[in-house]
Write a protein that holds these residues in place. Structure first.
Motif, PDB file in Angstrom:
ATOM      1  N   THR A 506       0.824  -1.214   0.000  1.00 44.10           N
ATOM      2  CA  THR A 506       0.000   0.000   0.000  1.00 44.10           C
ATOM      3  C   THR A 506       0.862   1.271   0.000  1.00 44.10           C
ATOM      4  OG1 THR A 506      -0.189  -0.219   2.410  1.00 44.10           O
ATOM      5  CG2 THR A 506      -2.033  -1.026   1.091  1.00 44.10           C
ATOM      6  N   PHE A 507       2.009   1.230   0.675  1.00 42.26           N
ATOM      7  CA  PHE A 507       2.890   2.404   0.702  1.00 42.26           C
ATOM      8  C   PHE A 507       3.573   2.606  -0.653  1.00 42.26           C
ATOM      9  CE2 PHE A 507       2.259   1.650   5.190  1.00 42.26           C
ATOM     10  CZ  PHE A 507       2.184   2.933   5.707  1.00 42.26           C
ATOM     11  N   THR A 508       3.837   1.511  -1.376  1.00 44.49           N
ATOM     12  CA  THR A 508       4.351   1.631  -2.744  1.00 44.49           C
ATOM     13  C   THR A 508       3.321   2.346  -3.614  1.00 44.49           C
ATOM     14  OG1 THR A 508       5.716  -0.369  -2.615  1.00 44.49           O
ATOM     15  CG2 THR A 508       5.007   0.310  -4.810  1.00 44.49           C
ATOM     16  N   ALA A 509       2.078   1.926  -3.469  1.00 44.61           N
ATOM     17  CA  ALA A 509       0.997   2.521  -4.271  1.00 44.61           C
ATOM     18  C   ALA A 509       0.867   4.015  -4.010  1.00 44.61           C
ATOM     19  CB  ALA A 509      -0.321   1.810  -3.962  1.00 44.61           C
ATOM     20  N   VAL A 510       0.924   4.401  -2.729  1.00 41.38           N
ATOM     21  CA  VAL A 510       0.783   5.821  -2.382  1.00 41.38           C
ATOM     22  C   VAL A 510       1.975   6.622  -2.910  1.00 41.38           C
ATOM     23  CG1 VAL A 510       0.797   7.441  -0.441  1.00 41.38           C
ATOM     24  CG2 VAL A 510      -0.736   5.480  -0.409  1.00 41.38           C
ATOM     25  N   THR A 511       3.176   6.052  -2.833  1.00 40.11           N
ATOM     26  CA  THR A 511       4.362   6.733  -3.356  1.00 40.11           C
ATOM     27  C   THR A 511       4.201   6.999  -4.855  1.00 40.11           C
ATOM     28  OG1 THR A 511       5.814   5.700  -1.718  1.00 40.11           O
ATOM     29  CG2 THR A 511       6.867   6.564  -3.698  1.00 40.11           C
ATOM     30  N   LEU A 516       3.434  10.692  -9.250  1.00 38.97           N
ATOM     31  CA  LEU A 516       2.914  10.894 -10.607  1.00 38.97           C
ATOM     32  C   LEU A 516       1.919  12.047 -10.682  1.00 38.97           C
ATOM     33  CD1 LEU A 516       2.433   7.249 -11.971  1.00 38.97           C
ATOM     34  CD2 LEU A 516       4.414   8.764 -12.190  1.00 38.97           C
ATOM     35  N   THR A 517       1.094  12.213  -9.657  1.00 38.08           N
ATOM     36  CA  THR A 517       0.117  13.322  -9.682  1.00 38.08           C
ATOM     37  C   THR A 517       0.792  14.674  -9.440  1.00 38.08           C
ATOM     38  OG1 THR A 517      -0.403  12.840  -7.356  1.00 38.08           O
ATOM     39  CG2 THR A 517      -1.889  11.953  -9.012  1.00 38.08           C
ATOM     40  N   ARG A 518       1.965  14.657  -8.807  1.00 41.11           N
ATOM     41  CA  ARG A 518       2.672  15.892  -8.457  1.00 41.11           C
ATOM     42  C   ARG A 518       3.596  16.373  -9.576  1.00 41.11           C
ATOM     43  NH1 ARG A 518       4.802  14.051  -3.609  1.00 41.11           N
ATOM     44  NH2 ARG A 518       6.809  13.780  -4.583  1.00 41.11           N
ATOM     45  N   ASN A 519       3.974  15.460 -10.488  1.00 39.37           N
ATOM     46  CA  ASN A 519       4.990  15.775 -11.490  1.00 39.37           C
ATOM     47  C   ASN A 519       4.482  15.548 -12.910  1.00 39.37           C
ATOM     48  OD1 ASN A 519       7.778  16.137  -9.967  1.00 39.37           O
ATOM     49  ND2 ASN A 519       6.736  14.434  -8.970  1.00 39.37           N
ATOM     50  N   GLY A 520       5.057  16.316 -13.828  1.00 41.83           N
ATOM     51  CA  GLY A 520       4.808  16.076 -15.241  1.00 41.83           C
ATOM     52  C   GLY A 520       5.720  14.973 -15.742  1.00 41.83           C
ATOM     53  N   LYS A 521       5.684  14.746 -17.036  1.00 40.22           N
ATOM     54  CA  LYS A 521       6.486  13.692 -17.667  1.00 40.22           C
ATOM     55  C   LYS A 521       7.966  13.874 -17.342  1.00 40.22           C
ATOM     56  CE  LYS A 521       7.283  11.781 -22.302  1.00 40.22           C
ATOM     57  NZ  LYS A 521       6.934  11.927 -23.733  1.00 40.22           N
ATOM     58  N   GLY A 522       8.636  12.765 -17.002  1.00 36.76           N
ATOM     59  CA  GLY A 522      10.047  12.832 -16.634  1.00 36.76           C
ATOM     60  C   GLY A 522      10.909  11.945 -17.515  1.00 36.76           C
ATOM     61  N   GLY A 627      -5.946   8.038 -14.486  1.00 31.52           N
ATOM     62  CA  GLY A 627      -6.181   8.873 -15.669  1.00 31.52           C
ATOM     63  C   GLY A 627      -5.016   9.778 -16.015  1.00 31.52           C
ATOM     64  N   LEU A 628      -3.793   9.375 -15.667  1.00 34.04           N
ATOM     65  CA  LEU A 628      -2.603  10.189 -15.949  1.00 34.04           C
ATOM     66  C   LEU A 628      -1.981   9.704 -17.260  1.00 34.04           C
ATOM     67  CD1 LEU A 628      -1.172  10.127 -12.310  1.00 34.04           C
ATOM     68  CD2 LEU A 628      -2.476  11.974 -13.380  1.00 34.04           C
ATOM     69  N   GLU A 629      -2.487  10.182 -18.373  1.00 34.85           N
ATOM     70  CA  GLU A 629      -2.177   9.637 -19.690  1.00 34.85           C
ATOM     71  C   GLU A 629      -0.695   9.746 -20.062  1.00 34.85           C
ATOM     72  OE1 GLU A 629      -4.156   7.828 -21.646  1.00 34.85           O
ATOM     73  OE2 GLU A 629      -5.622   7.961 -20.019  1.00 34.85           O
ATOM     74  N   GLU A 630      -0.079  10.900 -19.761  1.00 34.71           N
ATOM     75  CA  GLU A 630       1.340  11.090 -20.105  1.00 34.71           C
ATOM     76  C   GLU A 630       2.212  10.036 -19.437  1.00 34.71           C
ATOM     77  OE1 GLU A 630       3.151  15.425 -21.243  1.00 34.71           O
ATOM     78  OE2 GLU A 630       2.721  15.003 -19.142  1.00 34.71           O
ATOM     79  N   HIS A 631       2.021   9.877 -18.123  1.00 33.85           N
ATOM     80  CA  HIS A 631       2.805   8.902 -17.365  1.00 33.85           C
ATOM     81  C   HIS A 631       2.475   7.476 -17.815  1.00 33.85           C
ATOM     82  CE1 HIS A 631       4.468  11.890 -14.758  1.00 33.85           C
ATOM     83  NE2 HIS A 631       3.298  12.248 -14.244  1.00 33.85           N
ATOM     84  N   LYS A 632       1.216   7.242 -18.088  1.00 35.67           N
ATOM     85  CA  LYS A 632       0.770   5.909 -18.527  1.00 35.67           C
ATOM     86  C   LYS A 632       1.525   5.485 -19.788  1.00 35.67           C
ATOM     87  CE  LYS A 632      -3.288   3.764 -20.666  1.00 35.67           C
ATOM     88  NZ  LYS A 632      -4.665   3.987 -21.121  1.00 35.67           N
ATOM     89  N   GLU A 633       1.634   6.406 -20.742  1.00 36.94           N
ATOM     90  CA  GLU A 633       2.292   6.100 -22.014  1.00 36.94           C
ATOM     91  C   GLU A 633       3.771   5.758 -21.812  1.00 36.94           C
ATOM     92  OE1 GLU A 633       3.338   8.470 -26.135  1.00 36.94           O
ATOM     93  OE2 GLU A 633       1.550   9.081 -25.015  1.00 36.94           O
TER      94      GLU A 633
END
Length: 706
Positions: A506-511, A516-522, A627-633
């Motif tokens: 669960t802590f992996t999931a939260v990390t 991902l929600t805090r950052n743009g594509k890296g 729904g984070l499409e950029e990261h998903k790709e």
């Protein structure tokens, strides 16, 4: 105790025939006691008896009797994949009765629906826990559970899952728990609601001793637990004792606390093997087979080749599975005389020897830098228990090596004359407890707080601690949107369901979610570093020299900032090293170059790749559900590249079974870039890969695109 003859057992005649084909005419004392306490009548039992005392046969008789008399399904749970395969091969005998046997491990994001047609299923504890979470219809038919190596409940990492499985199993069917070492077996049996078979009986008696330097140079004394002693002679205690056993046609397992010590000790022993009679022809065949292993590094293969010619090998998790398999089989066939291993071997495959040498009773604690600690008594028992080969030895010997005579009494008291540590709950951490709660909500219907309370009361956790964690866990899971409350019922959110199915901490999931929600594509390195930095990420050691180099070579911005805390910094740098390894891997850097550059073994690389394959897959699905499409790709492409270690253009080719990174690059560089082009150019493929392999690859490519 009188031993029961197989002919007098109240079981199916076909079962008796299978036992006799194995050469079993009567049951030994522990097996006899188990039968008398209801093994064949579906009675729940906890069996605590030494290594090689026949616990696997007890499990087989329990499972098969249950299936023939009552139907249903039986699951045999093990803590290690190697054991899963070993037991699966053994249990195939029972297909003669019309029972179907299967095994499953890894790949947690599936319900393994195909297992509905099988009667005996061998699985790891983690896989069984995962299958419950997926609610596959067939899992409800399982009503007999064999829990092997049950002492793993004391393992800080694996223990929570073993306990979680035990809690469910005792509510859903008959339990048969097996272990060589449980100190508080009466308490554990009461907790499992099972009767106990506890015995020290061994098919081969064990002589335990302590090995120390005598008064004269090159004299070493073995002081045994029973007060007797003997001398061995040589350059150092381990070499002296090992050569003494081998000279009497025995084999030796030497345990050292680290890989470095294991490799150095193997080399040292090999220097004295010229005085030992060896089967040079067979050793040469084994050594040659080492050269042909595809998943081993060149330096590893060369080192092992030279050692094996002298009848010696080392064994640790840094070696690839292919190399370990050859070493284990050659030892079982009595070709290799000595294996120097790290303690992981003692907990894994069945590999008995005439004698066991325990070279270290201290080990480094990775969580406290620079700190060493005594090994647990349980670990000592696991190692010493490997001594004595049924059918070959009149007795087995295990010796602990100490520096001076003054340490002998201390070691005798701590290890030889001491009970093993009691089994205790390892669910008493936030991470383990939260995952346990999530798993119950994911697998049970109409879950309320009362339902969860009943499950928690079934654990071994102290009641006050469980009560404290319960409210905290519910609040945390609600706040982090894993679960939702609808009236009195608790349900999984879409996010929570995905995390449970992925079998993520669960802590992996939260990390992952927070980053991902805090950052743009890296950059690629940032994604690998984030995943490796989670609790599920692989750990690698970092030398002082590497610390500055890793930070100096950093050429893009990471998602996670460098921490100030020394322990967290260590994890941060370990994760950064993993990220660099993975970037080299997907850029098709040669495997030997990666092993040399980062000071890891081929087994380490495979373990890192396997873990990061799962984490990139999980990261992709977390991004998808959020729904984070950029990261998903990005994560989807990284996942497709990680398994085989390829650049993006080779993804279509490595989807064809039998094509890995080397063959894919060879085909691509000659203009064959897709499965369709393989089919269109069969002669060219055969020319590049060889006639037989080329023909096979063409067939596989045809299947891949249909």
């Amino acid at each position: 105790m009188m031993c029961i003859n197989v002919d007098s057992l109240p079981i199916n005649e076909k079962i008796k025939d299978i036992l006799k084909k194995r050469g079993i005419q009567k049951l030994n004392p522990p097996q006899t006691e188990a039968v008398q306490k209801g093994l064949l009548d579906d009675k729940p039992l906890l069996i605590v008896s030494p290594t090689a005392s026949g616990k696997t046969l007890m499990a087989e008789l329990g499972m098969v009797s249950h299936l023939i008399n009552k139907g249903g399904k039986a699951v045999y749970a093990t803590p290690l994949r190697a054991l899963t395969n070993e037991k699966y091969v053994t249990f195939k005998d029972w297909e003669q009765l019309g029972l179907k046997v299967a095994m499953t491990s890894g790949d947690y994001d599936t319900d393994d629906y195909w297992l509905k047609d099988y009667d005996i299923i061998v699985a790891t504890y983690e896989k069984l826990d995962s299958l419950w979470r997926h609610n596959s219809p067939w899992i409800k038919e399982v009503d007999y559970f064999v829990l092997d190596e049950f002492h793993y409940m004391n393992d800080p990492e694996r223990g929570p899952v073993v306990e979680s499985v035990a809690v469910r199993a005792k509510r859903k069917g008959t339990i048969l728990a097996l272990s060589a070492t449980i100190g508080n077996y009466k308490q554990i049996a009461e907790w499992l609601k099972a009767d106990v078979v506890a015995t020290n009986w061994r098919p081969v008696p064990l002589k335990e001793g302590v090995l120390y330097a005598g008064n004269k140079k090159k004299d070493f004394v073995v002081m045994y637990k029973d007060g007797t002693s003997r001398k061995v002679y040589g350059e150092c205690p381990i070499v002296a004792f090992t050569l003494d056993v081998i000279s009497k046609d025995g084999q030796v397992l030497v345990f050292r606390s680290s890989r470095k010590y294991a490799e150095a000790t193997a080399v040292k022993i090999s220097q004295f093997m010229n005085f030992v009679k060896l089967n040079d022809k067979k050793l040469h065949e084994v050594a040659e087979s080492i050269k042909e292993v595809e998943d081993g590094g060149s330096n590893e293969k060369e080192a092992l080749y030279n050692l094996i010619l002298k009848g010696v090998a080392y064994h640790h998790a840094g070696l690839s599975k292919g190399l370990r398999d050859i070493i284990e089989n050659a030892f079982r066939d009595r070709i290799i005389k000595v294996i120097v291993a790290t303690p992981t071997l003692a907990a894994g495959v069945n590999l008995p020897a005439r004698a066991v040498v325990i070279g270290d009773i201290h080990r480094f604690n990775r969580k406290v830098i620079g700190f060493t600690e005594y090994i647990p008594v349980m670990e000592y028992k696991q190692m010493s228990g490997r001594a004595g080969r049924p059918g070959f030895d009149e007795y087995g010997e295990s010796v602990v090596v100490v520096r001076t005579k003054s340490e002998v009494d201390k070691v005798m008291q701590r290890y030889l004359n001491s009970d093993v540590e009691p089994l205790e709950s390892k669910l008493g951490s936030e991470s383990a407890f939260y995952s346990f709660i999530l798993s119950i909500i994911s697998s049970e219907e109409d879950v309320t707080e009362r339902t969860l309370t009943e499950y928690i009361q079934d654990t071994l956790l102290p009641k006050e601690l469980a009560k404290k964690y319960f409210k905290q866990a519910l609040n945390w899971l609600l706040d982090n949107e894993f679960i939702a409350q609808e009236g009195e019922y608790l349900t999984l959110t879409k996010f929570g369901r995905r995390i449970s199915d992925l079998y993520l901490n669960t802590f992996t999931a939260v990390t992952i979610k927070d980053v991902l929600t805090r950052n743009g594509k890296g950059c690629e390195l940032a994604y690998f570093h984030m995943l490796a930095y989670t609790p599920d990420g692989p750990l690698v050691s970092i030398t002082k020299a590497e610390e500055d180099v890793l930070l100096d070579e950093l050429d893009c911005e990471l998602f996670i900032e460098e921490p100030y805390d020394e322990y967290e910094l260590s994890n941060y740098l370990s994760s950064l090293k993993v990220a660099f390894i993975m970037r080299d891997w997907i850029e098709e850097v040669d495997e030997d170059t990666i092993l040399g550059r980062y000071g890891i073994g081929s087994g380490d690389l495979r373990a890192i790749v396997d873990t990061m394959d799962w984490l990139t897959y999980s990261g992709f699905h977390v991004a998808s559900v959020l729904g984070l499409e950029e990261h998903k790709e990005v994560l989807e492409k990284l996942h497709m590249r990680v398994k085989d270690g390829v650049k993006e253009e080779l993804i279509p080719l490595v989807k064809v079974p039998g094509i890995g990174r080397v063959r894919a690059r060879l085909l691509y560089s000659h203009g064959i870039k897709t499965p369709e082009e393989i089919i269109m150019n069969p002669e060219k493929v055969k020319q590049l890969l060889g006639p037989k392999l080329g023909e096979k690859i063409v067939r596989e490519a045809a299947r891949a695109i249909t």
